[in-house]
Design a protein around this motif. Structure first.
Motif, mmCIF file in Angstrom:
data_model
loop_
_atom_site.group_PDB
_atom_site.id
_atom_site.type_symbol
_atom_site.label_atom_id
_atom_site.label_comp_id
_atom_site.label_asym_id
_atom_site.label_seq_id
_atom_site.Cartn_x
_atom_site.Cartn_y
_atom_site.Cartn_z
ATOM 1 N N UNK A 1 22.751 60.082 20.334
ATOM 2 C CA UNK A 1 23.635 59.191 20.304
ATOM 3 C C UNK A 1 24.013 58.395 19.062
ATOM 4 N N UNK A 2 25.095 57.918 18.821
ATOM 5 C CA UNK A 2 25.527 57.257 17.654
ATOM 6 C C UNK A 2 25.133 55.679 17.571
ATOM 7 N N UNK A 3 24.139 55.650 16.866
ATOM 8 C CA UNK A 3 23.533 54.324 16.538
ATOM 9 C C UNK A 3 22.326 54.013 17.252
ATOM 10 N N UNK A 4 21.555 54.987 18.255
ATOM 11 C CA UNK A 4 20.478 54.746 18.844
ATOM 12 C C UNK A 4 19.898 56.109 19.137
ATOM 13 N N UNK A 5 18.412 56.120 18.792
ATOM 14 C CA UNK A 5 17.543 57.283 19.100
ATOM 15 C C UNK A 5 16.211 56.719 19.997
ATOM 16 N N UNK A 6 16.251 55.571 20.562
ATOM 17 C CA UNK A 6 15.362 55.332 21.324
ATOM 18 C C UNK A 6 15.883 54.008 22.318
ATOM 19 N N UNK B 1 18.195 51.084 20.588
ATOM 20 C CA UNK B 1 18.088 50.773 18.971
ATOM 21 C C UNK B 1 17.576 52.244 18.191
ATOM 22 N N UNK B 2 17.528 52.047 17.125
ATOM 23 C CA UNK B 2 17.069 53.104 15.997
ATOM 24 C C UNK B 2 15.739 52.979 15.718
ATOM 25 N N UNK B 3 15.078 53.741 15.795
ATOM 26 C CA UNK B 3 13.420 53.565 15.487
ATOM 27 C C UNK B 3 13.192 53.352 14.005
ATOM 28 N N UNK B 4 13.854 54.293 13.162
ATOM 29 C CA UNK B 4 13.723 54.052 11.619
ATOM 30 C C UNK B 4 12.532 54.506 11.152
ATOM 31 N N UNK B 5 11.674 55.536 11.517
ATOM 32 C CA UNK B 5 10.353 55.959 11.409
ATOM 33 C C UNK B 5 9.889 56.618 12.650
ATOM 34 N N UNK B 6 8.628 57.099 12.066
ATOM 35 C CA UNK B 6 7.615 57.858 12.822
ATOM 36 C C UNK B 6 6.473 57.102 13.599
ATOM 37 N N UNK B 7 6.414 55.866 13.088
ATOM 38 C CA UNK B 7 5.209 54.986 13.504
ATOM 39 C C UNK B 7 5.323 54.783 15.093
ATOM 40 N N UNK C 1 8.607 50.470 28.807
ATOM 41 C CA UNK C 1 8.308 51.944 28.332
ATOM 42 C C UNK C 1 9.251 52.397 27.296
ATOM 43 N N UNK C 2 8.941 52.787 26.208
ATOM 44 C CA UNK C 2 10.075 53.426 25.476
ATOM 45 C C UNK C 2 10.165 54.870 25.842
ATOM 46 N N UNK C 3 11.424 55.091 25.532
ATOM 47 C CA UNK C 3 12.015 56.528 26.026
ATOM 48 C C UNK C 3 12.979 57.030 24.827
ATOM 49 N N UNK C 4 13.349 58.272 24.788
ATOM 50 C CA UNK C 4 14.081 58.710 24.006
ATOM 51 C C UNK C 4 15.150 59.380 24.792
ATOM 52 N N UNK C 5 16.449 59.253 24.242
ATOM 53 C CA UNK C 5 17.474 59.809 24.839
ATOM 54 C C UNK C 5 17.636 61.475 25.100
ATOM 55 N N UNK C 6 18.131 62.236 26.066
ATOM 56 C CA UNK C 6 18.082 63.609 26.069
ATOM 57 C C UNK C 6 19.085 64.029 25.029
ATOM 58 N N UNK C 7 20.001 63.449 24.652
ATOM 59 C CA UNK C 7 21.001 63.848 23.578
ATOM 60 C C UNK C 7 21.215 62.918 22.743
#
Length: 684
Positions: free
Chosen positions: A627-632, A594-600, A619-625
């Motif tokens: 991605x289109x449409x997803x930052x978490x 999904x995309x987080x849409x913010x920093x909270x 557990x929430x994680x962020x991809x190393x590169x």
């Protein structure tokens, strides 16, 4: 008892001519010739035989040309046979020929092919696994051609790695028993143990044979018993013995058990008449049919017998057919036998009418024999052809199982209402305590098989015991079996056991799909069922066990949105195992992108899990590169527990409701909006 290990052999019991289903291609074929002729199943009478068309590559003298077979899947190949075309002109038998097979994206050598005229040229392939083979040929002065090219091998796709016995056969020669077997693969086997007995129940170990890379074995064993019984044990856990094999010195007409073939039979005559056991009144007797090859005057024709393994032949008897017209008693006739590589002369056959012509064979050891015959003016025929001897056969079933379904109206049901009767096929009473039998099935959903009941048994319901055994690897339409056995007070099975009425259900009472179970028969009357196997002292004495099946691992994940709040993604998650083997929960990771849409900060809550909420960790994680449409992504880990070490498996052949891992998750996300939700991915 003496025991020795002999050279390797390749049994013929499992092979078929796979060329018949191959796609043929070539470097060049003359426009008036036929590439399709090389795999039409024809047996030529000589290298000049154009009766079914031929392949030829004229005019390409002194050049290598090739023909190729290809299949849509890999097969195990163990033999090839080539019959060269030679017109004594511009197309001649090659002086150089070789074969190759496709391996690791390149052609790999098989070896040279013999260049004998008027015969099939045979090369053993040592169990090559491939989906393509190619034959290259050249004549130094002229072009080349082929009448027929056969490729023999296993008639099915390769199974998963592991043990699979392709053949176990034997014969008797020179006063000793010769045992031979071949495996398709044996990754987990280090050695084999050969066991011997004078009956089909009691055995002792007589040989230990280490694994070899050719997967082909031959062992001799000295036995003075008129009936010798053997079984093969592969030294690896949880794999059963082979079927019991019987070698007997009792002589019988083995023609009754042979596959029969011929160079030619007239359409109105009957090839099957030659081994139907009939005794003709005279040479004109067609009351049971006769083989005849009219119109083939002054030509050598043949009739052949082939058995699934080598046998010892000591006598042949041929009765000639003579109608006083176009089919007459031969003027020349002789027998040949197959030595594993080519046909060898055996004996001339007498040419008397109105009687069996007897030929003593001196205990020749072979898997094929044929008679060749010719009349100088007319055609020839046979009403009966006997071949006397003995060879190894599977031991006869001692006990058979008759089965009926107590509820044939429902092929999908939460209860199996299996009913059985055991039939003693021997003349001796067998103790029930020594008997067990197995119903093989796919237990959809892999829920525990805890509800096992004997409702009624003529010998006493309390004397019947039941348990479910899961197989370590999937088998044909079976992931396990229900085993039925008897306690020590059950007495003896003298003839028929009478009804044994049982019920089987899973702990969660979910449905079975009965039609994909190996042992199931849709019948409401007691019917002999060879797929329910029966054992005496743990030795298979009736029925046919399922073969190991390729392992398939296939997972599918489903989601459903359960809420639409701007600051929360609320969804259900369901995981299905659509393969045919269980998987460890602990090996799985599920990622919801999904995309987080913010920093909270991100948080998640697990409201419910069918396996228990405490066994799921997120557990929430962020991809190393980027991605289109997803930052978490939310990474789910299904932590291993004693009760949930295996994920349920639905199976590719099942239409039953799926076993599921269900999660209901909500995640409050104060002050943020969510977009572009993406389906979860599974990682192992």
């Amino acid at each position: 008892m003496a025991m020795s290990e002999a050279p390797l052999c390749v049994p013929s019991s499992f092979v078929q001519n796979l060329a018949l289903t191959a796609t043929a291609t070539t470097s060049y074929v003359s426009p008036w010739e036929s590439l399709a002729a090389i795999n039409d199943g024809y047996t030529p009478s000589g290298s000049g035989d154009r009766g079914h068309g031929v392949y030829g590559n004229w005019n390409n003298p002194n050049s290598f040309q090739w023909v190729q077979y290809e299949w849509p899947q890999a097969y195990l190949l163990n033999k090839t046979e080539v019959y060269w075309f030679d017109d004594n002109g511009g197309v001649r038998t090659p002086d150089t020929a070789y074969a190759e097979y496709w391996h690791d994206s390149a052609w790999a050598p098989i070896g040279n092919i013999p260049v004998q005229k008027d015969a099939f040229n045979t090369v053993l392939l040592n169990s090559i696994r491939t989906n393509k083979v190619r034959l290259s040929m050249k004549h130094g002065v002229q072009s080349t051609g082929i009448i027929e090219w056969r490729v023999f091998g296993a008639a099915g796709p390769l199974p998963a790695p592991g043990y699979q016995l392709l053949s176990f056969a034997g014969s008797r020669a020179d006063g000793v028993n010769q045992l031979q077997w071949e495996t398709l693969s044996e990754d987990s086997v280090q050695r084999y143990e050969l066991e011997y007995g004078t009956d089909s129940i009691h055995f002792i170990k007589v040989a230990t044979v280490n694994k070899n890379m050719a997967h082909s074995y031959r062992v001799t064993h000295a036995s003075n018993s008129a009936n010798s019984f053997y079984r093969l044990k592969q030294v690896v856990a949880a794999v059963p013995y082979s079927k019991v094999l019987k070698i007997t010195t009792a002589v019988e007409n083995l023609a009754m058990q042979a596959a029969v073939a011929t160079s030619y039979v007239s359409p109105w005559e009957s090839l099957s008449a030659v081994n139907d056991g009939f005794t003709p009144v005279n040479s004109g007797d067609k009351s049971h049919g006769a083989y005849g090859n009219w119109y083939s005057p002054d030509s050598l024709q043949w009739v052949q017998y082939e058995w699934t393994g080598n046998c010892v032949l000591n006598k042949a008897e041929l009765y000639w057919f003579d109608d006083g017209g176009g089919v007459r008693t031969p003027t020349t006739a002789y027998l040949q036998y197959w030595d594993g590589q080519s046909w060898q002369f055996l004996q001339d056959v007498p040419l008397r009418k109105d009687t069996f012509n007897v030929v003593l064979l001196n205990n020749i050891n072979t898997s094929k024999i044929r008679v060749l015959m010719k009349n100088n003016l007319e055609s020839t025929g046979i009403p009966e052809f006997r071949a006397w001897g003995y060879y190894a056969v599977p031991a006869a079933a001692r006990i058979s199982v008759h089965f009926k379904d107590g509820n044939t109206a429902k092929v999908q049901d939460n209860t199996l209402r299996n009913q059985f009767q055991l039939q003693n096929e021997t003349t001796e009473a067998i103790p029930y305590k020594d008997i067990s039998f197995r119903y093989w099935l796919t237990a959809e959903a892999y829920a525990a098989m805890t509800n096992l009941y004997t409702d009624y048994a003529q010998l006493g319901a309390s004397k019947v015991k039941m348990r479910y055994v899961a197989l370590p690897v999937p088998h044909e339409q079976a992931w396990g079996y229900v085993e039925y056995s008897f306690d020590s007070t059950a007495g003896y099975l003298s003839s028929n056991s009478g009804p044994i009425q049982t019920r089987v259900a899973k702990s969660d009472w979910s449905d079975f799909t009965k039609t994909n179970d190996y042992s199931y028969l849709n019948t409401n009357v007691y019917t002999k069922n060879e797929r329910v196997t029966v054992y005496q002292n743990n030795v298979l004495v009736g029925g046919q066990e399922p073969a190991p099946a390729p392992v398939t691992q296939q997972l599918k994940v489903w989601t459903k949105v359960s809420g639409s709040n701007a600051n929360t993604i609320a969804h259900y998650l369901k995981l299905d195992n659509e393969g045919n083997t269980p998987l460890n929960y602990a090996d799985l990771r599920i990622r919801y992108w999904f995309t987080a849409d913010g920093l909270s900060p991100l948080r998640y809550y697990l409201d419910y899990a069918a396996m228990g909420s405490s066994w799921v960790k997120g557990v929430f994680r962020q991809p190393n590169v980027l991605l289109n449409g997803a930052d978490n992504y939310l990474n789910y880990h299904l932590r291993v527990a004693t009760a949930f070490t295996r994920l349920a498996a639905q199976g590719t052949c099942s239409s039953a409701s799926l076993k599921r891992t269900g999660l209901t998750l909500t995640r409050p996300m104060t002050g943020r909006h969510f977009r572009a939700l993406h389906g979860p991915k599974i990682h192992m």
